[in-house]
Design a protein around this motif. Structure first.
Motif, PDB file in Angstrom:
ATOM      1  N   TYR A 198       0.824  -1.276   0.021  1.00 22.05           N
ATOM      2  CA  TYR A 198       0.004  -0.005   0.186  1.00 22.05           C
ATOM      3  C   TYR A 198       0.807   1.207   0.040  1.00 22.05           C
ATOM      4  N   ASP A 199       2.143   1.094   0.365  1.00 18.90           N
ATOM      5  CA  ASP A 199       3.147   2.341   0.390  1.00 18.90           C
ATOM      6  C   ASP A 199       3.453   2.602  -1.140  1.00 18.90           C
ATOM      7  N   PHE A 200       3.528   1.274  -1.769  1.00 21.27           N
ATOM      8  CA  PHE A 200       3.886   1.394  -3.235  1.00 21.27           C
ATOM      9  C   PHE A 200       2.597   1.776  -4.108  1.00 21.27           C
ATOM     10  N   VAL A 201       1.602   1.539  -3.569  1.00 20.65           N
ATOM     11  CA  VAL A 201       0.048   1.750  -4.496  1.00 20.65           C
ATOM     12  C   VAL A 201       0.013   3.384  -4.319  1.00 20.65           C
ATOM     13  N   ASP A 202       0.106   3.762  -2.999  1.00 20.69           N
ATOM     14  CA  ASP A 202       0.063   5.314  -2.582  1.00 20.69           C
ATOM     15  C   ASP A 202       1.011   6.313  -3.534  1.00 20.69           C
ATOM     16  N   ASP A 203       2.087   5.655  -3.612  1.00 20.41           N
ATOM     17  CA  ASP A 203       3.170   6.574  -4.211  1.00 20.41           C
ATOM     18  C   ASP A 203       3.067   6.548  -5.526  1.00 20.41           C
ATOM     19  N   VAL A 204       2.612   5.505  -6.176  1.00 20.74           N
ATOM     20  CA  VAL A 204       2.447   5.405  -7.787  1.00 20.74           C
ATOM     21  C   VAL A 204       1.147   6.219  -8.061  1.00 20.74           C
ATOM     22  N   ILE A 205       0.002   6.265  -7.369  1.00 22.01           N
ATOM     23  CA  ILE A 205      -1.041   6.943  -7.625  1.00 22.01           C
ATOM     24  C   ILE A 205      -0.923   8.292  -7.398  1.00 22.01           C
ATOM     25  N   ARG A 206      -0.063   8.692  -6.164  1.00 24.30           N
ATOM     26  CA  ARG A 206       0.164  10.051  -5.940  1.00 24.30           C
ATOM     27  C   ARG A 206       1.033  10.863  -7.032  1.00 24.30           C
ATOM     28  N   GLU A 207       1.961  10.120  -7.584  1.00 26.05           N
ATOM     29  CA  GLU A 207       2.684  10.665  -8.566  1.00 26.05           C
ATOM     30  C   GLU A 207       2.028  10.712 -10.194  1.00 26.05           C
ATOM     31  N   ILE A 208       1.303   9.719 -10.379  1.00 28.10           N
ATOM     32  CA  ILE A 208       0.499   9.716 -11.422  1.00 28.10           C
ATOM     33  C   ILE A 208      -0.570  10.690 -11.789  1.00 28.10           C
ATOM     34  N   ALA A 209      -1.505  10.655 -10.328  1.00 27.96           N
ATOM     35  CA  ALA A 209      -2.533  11.673 -10.330  1.00 27.96           C
ATOM     36  C   ALA A 209      -1.884  13.097 -10.563  1.00 27.96           C
ATOM     37  N   ALA A 210      -0.599  13.378  -9.964  1.00 28.87           N
ATOM     38  CA  ALA A 210      -0.272  14.625 -10.127  1.00 28.87           C
ATOM     39  C   ALA A 210      -0.012  15.178 -11.549  1.00 28.87           C
ATOM     40  N   LEU A 211       0.301  14.163 -12.393  1.00 34.71           N
ATOM     41  CA  LEU A 211       0.540  14.564 -13.713  1.00 34.71           C
ATOM     42  C   LEU A 211      -0.581  14.367 -14.499  1.00 34.71           C
ATOM     43  N   THR A 212      -1.699  14.186 -14.217  1.00 37.46           N
ATOM     44  CA  THR A 212      -2.926  13.854 -14.890  1.00 37.46           C
ATOM     45  C   THR A 212      -4.154  14.831 -14.543  1.00 37.46           C
ATOM     46  N   PRO A 213      -4.387  15.724 -15.558  1.00 32.53           N
ATOM     47  CA  PRO A 213      -5.348  16.713 -15.216  1.00 32.53           C
ATOM     48  C   PRO A 213      -6.658  15.962 -15.310  1.00 32.53           C
ATOM     49  N   GLY A 214      -7.088  14.953 -15.839  1.00 33.63           N
ATOM     50  CA  GLY A 214      -8.234  14.465 -16.197  1.00 33.63           C
ATOM     51  C   GLY A 214      -8.945  14.003 -14.678  1.00 33.63           C
ATOM     52  N   ARG A 215     -10.251  13.559 -15.044  1.00 33.60           N
ATOM     53  CA  ARG A 215     -10.933  13.129 -13.707  1.00 33.60           C
ATOM     54  C   ARG A 215     -10.498  11.771 -13.205  1.00 33.60           C
ATOM     55  N   TYR A 216     -10.180  10.758 -14.115  1.00 29.10           N
ATOM     56  CA  TYR A 216      -9.976   9.240 -13.740  1.00 29.10           C
ATOM     57  C   TYR A 216      -8.534   8.717 -13.565  1.00 29.10           C
ATOM     58  N   LEU A 217      -8.579   7.798 -12.921  1.00 30.50           N
ATOM     59  CA  LEU A 217      -7.357   6.786 -12.815  1.00 30.50           C
ATOM     60  C   LEU A 217      -7.842   5.504 -12.802  1.00 30.50           C
ATOM     61  N   HIS A 218      -7.545   4.442 -13.617  1.00 30.73           N
ATOM     62  CA  HIS A 218      -7.852   3.449 -13.837  1.00 30.73           C
ATOM     63  C   HIS A 218      -7.067   2.370 -13.080  1.00 30.73           C
ATOM     64  N   ILE A 219      -7.616   1.550 -12.275  1.00 30.97           N
ATOM     65  CA  ILE A 219      -6.878   0.778 -11.331  1.00 30.97           C
ATOM     66  C   ILE A 219      -6.952  -0.781 -11.807  1.00 30.97           C
ATOM     67  N   GLY A 220      -7.163  -0.916 -13.148  1.00 34.01           N
ATOM     68  CA  GLY A 220      -7.401  -2.557 -13.820  1.00 34.01           C
ATOM     69  C   GLY A 220      -8.228  -3.227 -12.999  1.00 34.01           C
ATOM     70  N   GLN A 266      -9.143   1.934  -3.548  1.00 29.31           N
ATOM     71  CA  GLN A 266      -9.940   2.848  -4.029  1.00 29.31           C
ATOM     72  C   GLN A 266      -9.977   4.100  -3.232  1.00 29.31           C
ATOM     73  N   PRO A 267      -9.978   4.086  -1.841  1.00 30.55           N
ATOM     74  CA  PRO A 267      -9.955   5.523  -1.159  1.00 30.55           C
ATOM     75  C   PRO A 267      -8.888   6.322  -1.541  1.00 30.55           C
ATOM     76  N   ILE A 268      -7.324   5.525  -1.665  1.00 30.30           N
ATOM     77  CA  ILE A 268      -6.170   6.113  -2.265  1.00 30.30           C
ATOM     78  C   ILE A 268      -6.488   6.919  -3.433  1.00 30.30           C
ATOM     79  N   VAL A 269      -7.067   6.493  -4.205  1.00 27.86           N
ATOM     80  CA  VAL A 269      -7.480   7.272  -5.559  1.00 27.86           C
ATOM     81  C   VAL A 269      -8.003   8.268  -5.347  1.00 27.86           C
ATOM     82  N   ALA A 270      -9.071   8.223  -4.495  1.00 25.28           N
ATOM     83  CA  ALA A 270     -10.067   9.528  -4.079  1.00 25.28           C
ATOM     84  C   ALA A 270      -8.952  10.487  -3.237  1.00 25.28           C
ATOM     85  N   LYS A 271      -8.147   9.821  -2.549  1.00 19.21           N
ATOM     86  CA  LYS A 271      -7.234  11.038  -1.668  1.00 19.21           C
ATOM     87  C   LYS A 271      -6.535  11.644  -2.694  1.00 19.21           C
ATOM     88  N   TYR A 272      -6.261  11.385  -3.831  1.00 15.77           N
ATOM     89  CA  TYR A 272      -5.342  12.103  -4.501  1.00 15.77           C
ATOM     90  C   TYR A 272      -6.289  12.840  -5.639  1.00 15.77           C
TER      91      TYR A 272
END
Length: 514
Positions: free
Chosen positions: A295-317, A337-343
């Motif tokens: 979950y450290d990994f997931v949080d870091d990855v989602i945080r960094e990609i969300a910051a690069l992405t102006p769109g509304r969505y992040l797909h978690i497969g 899913q709450p990590i995606v919302a957090k970012y």
């Protein structure tokens, strides 16, 4: 009716394309009156002070100038007369985010929209009303005429997407931008990038650098792979935005994760990193659901990609997690899913997400088949009735990597053969039992790349099926008719050729001689 077959070829060529005989077919067409002809005096006029209208005008000029040889200056002058006028009007709210009205007559062409995206979609209609040679990058003889009348057009569905798998085979920034430009012609508004899988991790993550450096170092068949730096990814996002397309990044998890597991031993339950994988099997990999490091990994990855992405969505497969128990899968999705919302992003997942508890606002992307089990469809329908929006990508209809026939050299056939008619002839609004059309956000055509490694392959597999999926997403259900569609699609053949798209010449379509 067109000109008689006895008419000389040049005269036939000079007749404007009948208004609305384009792809996707417009919602409302009222033909009538004399056409408009582009001349050396034609100007592209835009609202003064509208940066967006000027940018769309510049895009239009960039398409028209090389083939017509006309100067076509873009000028701030919405009060003048003649030429091509692009105007935004706050009062035209009925046109929505992407709708437009095109009015053509001898005095000029006027494109009106409520929002800039609508102007851009209208430009695609204007483009297709001109002869196919307008797409060429050298001067062509013309004439350049637009049939008279009015088109009023708004999309049926808000989400009209194409997915490109850059994990099985890596595609460069320029290759992705080329696909974005092709998608724009057919009013696609979403580019879904499948950025991670067993065979490759394709986006730089500063906090976990080996994901790209090691996990991105190969691909199917053992080629060199590759990855996008953050600036590379920003350039893809910027280019997509200039075409009014939203980028949806996908990091597939908890399965399809071998590239990540190979990069960091700590992500594995046994603490041992597996080797990199260059085959095409699925379902063998899983993140370690019980480990805090996951979950450290997931949080870091989602945080960094969300910051690069102006769109509304992040797909978690979330698909094909065959090596993850059901209980672990549910627990994982409840954590992620709450990590995606957090970012600040909204979750999209493949439809297996409906076997867990989709977060509020989440979208599920259905990739099942006509012949999928009633239980699987019922699970998706339950989620839809509980508020989960659906994106429809049925594999035996719109997976662009499926072979057309058994003789197609590229592609796979596990979902069956998907000829052009099959990809077009279904109704997204009525496809899944017990799912109201109001739950369907739209359609998306995925292109998985186990056998696709170059732009020419994309061309052959996406075209001519992708335009039909685009029409399913855009055009009213009442316009849906294979016999008239195949004629309009055939007329796209010379346009695709002019654009350098080496499309599949399906025998189901009456292609003209080129």
């Amino acid at each position: 009716p067109g000109p008689s077959s006895a008419a000389p070829f040049a005269e036939q060529d000079a007749a404007p394309r009948p208004l609305g005989r384009i792809v996707p077919v417009p919602a409302s067409v009222t033909p009538g009156g004399a056409p408009y002809a582009l001349t050396a005096a034609t100007r592209i006029r835009v609202d003064k002070g509208s940066r967006e209208a000027r940018a769309v005008g510049g895009y239009l000029a960039g398409i028209l100038r090389p083939s017509t040889g006309l100067p076509l200056p873009v000028v701030d002058d919405s009060a003048g007369r003649g030429g091509i006028l692009l105007r935004l009007r706050a009062g035209e709210s009925a046109l929505g985010e992407e709708g437009y009205r095109l009015e053509s007559g001898p005095g000029g062409v006027t494109l009106t929209a409520h929002r800039p995206a609508g102007l851009f979609r209208g430009v695609q209609t204007l483009r297709q009303q001109l002869p196919a040679a307008v797409e060429r990058d050298t001067v062509q003889p013309g004439p350049w005429t637009v049939a008279g009348g009015t088109v009023t057009d708004t999309p049926r569905f808000a989400h009209r997407g194409a997915m490109l798998d850059v994990s099985r085979h890596f595609f460069t920034v320029d290759q992705v931008k080329r696909y974005i430009d092709q998608l724009a012609l057919y009013k696609i508004n979403t580019l879904h990038l499948h950025l991670s899988d067993d065979q490759g991790w394709r986006i730089a993550v500063d906090s976990w650098p080996r994901l790209a450096a090691h996990g991105g170092s190969t691909q199917v068949g053992g080629g060199p792979g590759g990855f996008y730096t953050k600036d590379d990814y920003r350039e893809i996002v910027r280019h997509a935005a200039s075409r009014y397309q939203e980028v949806v990044p996908e990091i597939d998890m908890p399965g399809h994760t071998n590239a990540a597991l190979a990069s960091y031993a700590a992500l594995n339950c046994d603490g041992i990193a597996p080797p990199l994988y260059t085959g095409t099997s699925v379902g063998f990999s899983s993140l370690c659901v019980a480990k805090p490091e996951t979950y450290d990994f997931v949080d870091d990855v989602i945080r960094e990609i969300a910051a690069l992405t102006p769109g509304r969505y992040l797909h978690i497969g979330g698909d094909e997690a065959h090596s993850t128990s059901h209980a672990d899968y549910v627990a994982f999705m409840d954590r992620v899913q709450p990590i995606v919302a957090k970012y600040g992003k909204t979750v999209i997942g493949w439809h297996q997400l409906t076997g867990a508890t989709p977060a509020p606002g989440a979208l599920a992307q259905y990739w099942g088949l006509d012949r999928s089990s009633a239980a699987e469809k019922a699970q998706v329908a339950r989620a839809a009735r509980n508020g989960t929006g659906l994106i429809l990508s049925p594999a035996d209809r719109v997976y662009l990597d499926m072979k057309y026939t058994q003789d197609t050299p590229l592609g796979l056939s596990w979902a069956g053969y998907v000829e052009v008619r099959r990809s077009y002839d279904w109704d997204p609004g009525a496809y899944l039992p017990d799912v109201p059309e109001s739950a369907v956000r739209g359609v998306e055509a995925p292109l998985w790349t186990e056998t696709i490694s170059q732009s020419a392959h994309i061309d052959r597999m996406a075209f001519p099926r992708l335009p039909g999926v685009a029409e399913l997403g855009w055009s009213p259900a009442a316009t849906h008719d294979w016999e008239t569609y195949r004629v309009r699609l055939a007329e796209q053949g010379p346009r695709m050729t002019a654009l350098g798209i080496d499309y599949h010449r399906s025998p189901q379509v009456p292609w003209p001689a080129e």
